[in-house]
Motif scaffolding. Structure first.
Motif, PDB file in Angstrom:
ATOM      1  N   GLY A 133       3.089   8.391  -8.790  1.00  0.00           N
ATOM      2  CA  GLY A 133       3.604   8.436 -10.077  1.00  0.00           C
ATOM      3  C   GLY A 133       2.368   8.985 -10.847  1.00  0.00           C
ATOM      4  N   HIS A 134       2.709   9.720 -11.655  1.00  0.00           N
ATOM      5  CA  HIS A 134       1.832  10.153 -13.178  1.00  0.00           C
ATOM      6  C   HIS A 134       2.216   9.514 -14.267  1.00  0.00           C
ATOM      7  CE1 HIS A 134       0.207  13.279 -15.788  1.00  0.00           C
ATOM      8  NE2 HIS A 134      -0.858  12.337 -15.506  1.00  0.00           N
ATOM      9  N   SER A 135       1.297   8.884 -14.972  1.00  0.00           N
ATOM     10  CA  SER A 135       1.720   8.439 -16.348  1.00  0.00           C
ATOM     11  C   SER A 135       2.697   7.412 -16.148  1.00  0.00           C
ATOM     12  CB  SER A 135       1.636   9.618 -17.093  1.00  0.00           C
ATOM     13  OG  SER A 135       1.765   9.221 -18.655  1.00  0.00           O
ATOM     14  N   LEU A 136       3.689   7.680 -17.240  1.00  0.00           N
ATOM     15  CA  LEU A 136       4.891   6.665 -17.096  1.00  0.00           C
ATOM     16  C   LEU A 136       5.585   6.730 -15.742  1.00  0.00           C
ATOM     17  CD1 LEU A 136       7.102   5.323 -18.525  1.00  0.00           C
ATOM     18  CD2 LEU A 136       8.266   7.513 -19.202  1.00  0.00           C
ATOM     19  N   GLY A 137       5.461   7.832 -14.902  1.00  0.00           N
ATOM     20  CA  GLY A 137       6.140   7.883 -13.523  1.00  0.00           C
ATOM     21  C   GLY A 137       5.649   6.809 -12.699  1.00  0.00           C
ATOM     22  N   GLY A 138       4.261   6.327 -12.814  1.00  0.00           N
ATOM     23  CA  GLY A 138       3.753   5.361 -12.216  1.00  0.00           C
ATOM     24  C   GLY A 138       4.399   3.856 -12.470  1.00  0.00           C
ATOM     25  N   LEU A 139       4.440   3.714 -13.926  1.00  0.00           N
ATOM     26  CA  LEU A 139       5.007   2.591 -14.337  1.00  0.00           C
ATOM     27  C   LEU A 139       6.407   2.202 -13.951  1.00  0.00           C
ATOM     28  CD1 LEU A 139       3.706   0.209 -16.098  1.00  0.00           C
ATOM     29  CD2 LEU A 139       5.171   1.305 -18.037  1.00  0.00           C
ATOM     30  N   ILE A 140       7.408   3.206 -13.866  1.00  0.00           N
ATOM     31  CA  ILE A 140       8.690   3.293 -13.613  1.00  0.00           C
ATOM     32  C   ILE A 140       8.760   2.791 -12.129  1.00  0.00           C
ATOM     33  CG2 ILE A 140      10.506   4.899 -12.690  1.00  0.00           C
ATOM     34  CD1 ILE A 140      10.189   6.334 -15.297  1.00  0.00           C
ATOM     35  N   ALA A 141       7.765   3.506 -11.182  1.00  0.00           N
ATOM     36  CA  ALA A 141       8.066   3.184  -9.616  1.00  0.00           C
ATOM     37  C   ALA A 141       7.409   1.636  -9.552  1.00  0.00           C
ATOM     38  CB  ALA A 141       6.818   4.225  -9.114  1.00  0.00           C
ATOM     39  N   ARG A 142       6.240   1.378 -10.282  1.00  0.00           N
ATOM     40  CA  ARG A 142       5.642  -0.111 -10.185  1.00  0.00           C
ATOM     41  C   ARG A 142       6.761  -1.099 -10.518  1.00  0.00           C
ATOM     42  NH1 ARG A 142       1.278  -3.399 -13.970  1.00  0.00           N
ATOM     43  NH2 ARG A 142       1.817  -5.408 -12.984  1.00  0.00           N
ATOM     44  N   TYR A 143       7.767  -0.890 -11.603  1.00  0.00           N
ATOM     45  CA  TYR A 143       8.595  -1.649 -11.960  1.00  0.00           C
ATOM     46  C   TYR A 143       9.854  -1.675 -10.959  1.00  0.00           C
ATOM     47  CZ  TYR A 143      11.981  -4.012 -15.279  1.00  0.00           C
ATOM     48  OH  TYR A 143      12.926  -5.160 -15.599  1.00  0.00           O
ATOM     49  N   HIS A 144       9.929  -0.785 -10.408  1.00  0.00           N
ATOM     50  CA  HIS A 144      11.071  -0.694  -9.075  1.00  0.00           C
ATOM     51  C   HIS A 144      10.166  -1.710  -7.876  1.00  0.00           C
ATOM     52  CE1 HIS A 144      14.191   0.365  -6.466  1.00  0.00           C
ATOM     53  NE2 HIS A 144      13.481   0.807  -5.627  1.00  0.00           N
ATOM     54  N   VAL A 145       9.299  -1.394  -7.680  1.00  0.00           N
ATOM     55  CA  VAL A 145       8.441  -2.272  -6.546  1.00  0.00           C
ATOM     56  C   VAL A 145       8.562  -3.290  -7.081  1.00  0.00           C
ATOM     57  CG1 VAL A 145       6.214  -2.488  -5.519  1.00  0.00           C
ATOM     58  CG2 VAL A 145       7.296  -0.189  -5.638  1.00  0.00           C
ATOM     59  N   GLN A 146       8.204  -4.111  -8.022  1.00  0.00           N
ATOM     60  CA  GLN A 146       7.671  -5.387  -8.452  1.00  0.00           C
ATOM     61  C   GLN A 146       9.187  -6.259  -8.973  1.00  0.00           C
ATOM     62  OE1 GLN A 146       4.319  -5.619 -10.984  1.00  0.00           O
ATOM     63  NE2 GLN A 146       4.611  -7.728 -11.592  1.00  0.00           N
ATOM     64  N   ARG A 147       9.905  -5.490  -9.327  1.00  0.00           N
ATOM     65  CA  ARG A 147      11.050  -6.333 -10.319  1.00  0.00           C
ATOM     66  C   ARG A 147      12.400  -6.088  -9.560  1.00  0.00           C
ATOM     67  NH1 ARG A 147       9.101 -10.425 -12.205  1.00  0.00           N
ATOM     68  NH2 ARG A 147      10.999 -10.469 -13.586  1.00  0.00           N
ATOM     69  N   GLN A 148      12.619  -5.093  -8.906  1.00  0.00           N
ATOM     70  CA  GLN A 148      14.099  -4.524  -8.334  1.00  0.00           C
ATOM     71  C   GLN A 148      14.026  -4.585  -6.802  1.00  0.00           C
ATOM     72  OE1 GLN A 148      14.561  -0.881 -10.373  1.00  0.00           O
ATOM     73  NE2 GLN A 148      15.237  -1.902 -12.051  1.00  0.00           N
ATOM     74  N   GLY A 149      12.958  -5.198  -6.116  1.00  0.00           N
ATOM     75  CA  GLY A 149      13.022  -5.380  -4.802  1.00  0.00           C
ATOM     76  C   GLY A 149      12.499  -3.899  -3.894  1.00  0.00           C
ATOM     77  N   GLY A 150      11.865  -3.059  -4.640  1.00  0.00           N
ATOM     78  CA  GLY A 150      11.756  -1.787  -4.389  1.00  0.00           C
ATOM     79  C   GLY A 150      10.686  -1.920  -3.113  1.00  0.00           C
ATOM     80  N   ASP A 151       9.805  -2.930  -2.972  1.00  0.00           N
ATOM     81  CA  ASP A 151       8.766  -2.968  -1.857  1.00  0.00           C
ATOM     82  C   ASP A 151       9.574  -2.933  -0.697  1.00  0.00           C
ATOM     83  OD1 ASP A 151       9.967  -5.519  -2.429  1.00  0.00           O
ATOM     84  OD2 ASP A 151       8.433  -6.318  -1.167  1.00  0.00           O
ATOM     85  N   ALA A 152      10.788  -3.074  -0.428  1.00  0.00           N
ATOM     86  CA  ALA A 152      11.378  -2.895   0.747  1.00  0.00           C
ATOM     87  C   ALA A 152      11.526  -1.531   1.504  1.00  0.00           C
ATOM     88  CB  ALA A 152      12.984  -3.194   0.850  1.00  0.00           C
ATOM     89  N   ARG A 153      11.296  -0.516   0.361  1.00  0.00           N
ATOM     90  CA  ARG A 153      11.491   0.867   0.535  1.00  0.00           C
ATOM     91  C   ARG A 153      10.147   1.596   0.571  1.00  0.00           C
ATOM     92  NH1 ARG A 153      15.514   1.934   3.956  1.00  0.00           N
ATOM     93  NH2 ARG A 153      17.391   1.858   3.365  1.00  0.00           N
ATOM     94  N   VAL A 154       9.379   0.995  -0.427  1.00  0.00           N
ATOM     95  CA  VAL A 154       8.031   1.815  -0.736  1.00  0.00           C
ATOM     96  C   VAL A 154       6.928   1.326  -0.065  1.00  0.00           C
ATOM     97  CG1 VAL A 154       6.540   2.431  -2.714  1.00  0.00           C
ATOM     98  CG2 VAL A 154       9.180   2.220  -3.139  1.00  0.00           C
ATOM     99  N   ALA A 155       6.615   2.223   1.035  1.00  0.00           N
ATOM    100  CA  ALA A 155       5.464   1.653   1.912  1.00  0.00           C
ATOM    101  C   ALA A 155       4.040   1.716   1.081  1.00  0.00           C
ATOM    102  CB  ALA A 155       5.105   2.809   2.965  1.00  0.00           C
ATOM    103  N   SER A 156       3.765   2.570  -0.001  1.00  0.00           N
ATOM    104  CA  SER A 156       2.671   2.519  -0.602  1.00  0.00           C
ATOM    105  C   SER A 156       3.025   3.174  -1.947  1.00  0.00           C
ATOM    106  CB  SER A 156       1.464   2.984  -0.174  1.00  0.00           C
ATOM    107  OG  SER A 156       1.694   4.551   0.155  1.00  0.00           O
ATOM    108  N   LEU A 157       2.247   2.958  -3.054  1.00  0.00           N
ATOM    109  CA  LEU A 157       2.327   3.389  -4.731  1.00  0.00           C
ATOM    110  C   LEU A 157       1.136   3.743  -4.929  1.00  0.00           C
ATOM    111  CD1 LEU A 157       3.857   3.918  -7.082  1.00  0.00           C
ATOM    112  CD2 LEU A 157       3.756   1.820  -7.782  1.00  0.00           C
TER     113      LEU A 157
END
Length: 271
Positions: A133-157
């Motif tokens: 993720g670039h800029s805001l895209g990285g924050l959106i991805a981190r929010y999904h990983v950290q607050r919406q259970g996205g770590d089940a799908r995201v192998a690395s960010l």
């Protein structure tokens, strides 16, 4: 003033201006949603020696899909060079995702990203994906990983120039989304909450010449519960990050598993 007038800073500034101009011309080409195009023929064994070496330790790493997420007021054209670079290095499934230009909430964008990642997994047959993720895209991805259970799908960010601790420039534009990027905003405070058990390793690439994330150290991701590795690059502007060779090398090496996974500070302290 002497530091600002150094050759590295001047070169980085000129490069940034040139890339911004080129990106403005490329912008219309990135307005369409890019479909996932699995390419079974892209195998490290058929690539150049550098690509084969990249996956020598783990050939299956080349098969994991890579999803690229752009920043504010942008689209997937920002990844024109990175997309081609990753494919040339042997990554078989690389695609970009455009979120709505009318997005007004990080959490809503993160949920939309999660739905897109589910589609990518369904289309490619993989259970997990990498996200850059670039800029805001990285924050959106981190929010999904950290607050919406996205770590089940995201192998690395991997985040590039992401305002993990906000940016003082966000005070200049009072829109709902930009207000969430101000230091101390409710969204950033939410991301600072405990996050035990999050498995996704995060690599935060930030620059000492970032003109958007201010202060530049706000591009670091520091959280005691997360597996985070912060990488400082020098003399590279905010818009130049997705194009720069040093950053491209770092992203490829990280996705291929050549970078150590950081241990959460909370785990270290407990030990």
């Amino acid at each position: 003033m002497r530091a600002l007038a150094s050759r590295a800073v001047l070169t980085g500034g000129i490069t940034e201006l040139a890339l911004v101009g080129a990106h403005v011309l490329m912008y219309p080409l990135g307005t369409r949603v890019e479909p996932v195009r699995p390419d079974p023929s892209r195998r490290p064994g058929g690539r150049n020696p550098a690509a084969r070496a990249l996956f020598a330790a783990d050939p299956l790493a080349a098969r994991t899909p890579v999803v690229l997420v752009h920043g504010l007021i942008d689209n997937c054209s920002i990844f024109a060079v990175m997309r081609r670079s990753l494919r040339r290095r042997g990554f078989a499934h690389v695609c970009s995702w455009n979120y709505s230009p009318l997005l007004d909430d990080v959490a809503r964008g993160a949920a939309d990203l999660g739905a897109h990642l589910e589609r990518v997994c369904e289309q490619t047959g993989h259970e997990r994906v990498h996200v850059v993720g670039h800029s805001l895209g990285g924050l959106i991805a981190r929010y999904h990983v950290q607050r919406q259970g996205g770590d089940a799908r995201v192998a690395s960010l991997v985040t590039l120039g992401t305002p993990h601790r906000g940016s003082v420039l966000a005070h200049l534009l009072p829109t709902p989304l930009v207000r969430q990027l101000r230091p101390g905003s409710p969204v950033l405070e939410e991301l600072a909450l405990p996050a035990p058990g999050v498995r996704t390793p995060i690599t935060a690439v930030y620059s000492d010449l970032d003109q958007v994330v201010l202060p530049t150290r706000a591009g670091r991701c520091d959280h005691p519960d997360l597996h985070v590795r912060n990488v400082l690059v020098r003399g590279i502007g905010h818009m130049t990050l997705p194009f720069h060779r040093q950053v491209l090398d770092e992203v490829a090496a990280t996705l291929a598993g050549h970078r150590p996974v950081a241990v959460p500070l909370a785990t270290t302290a407990a030990a």
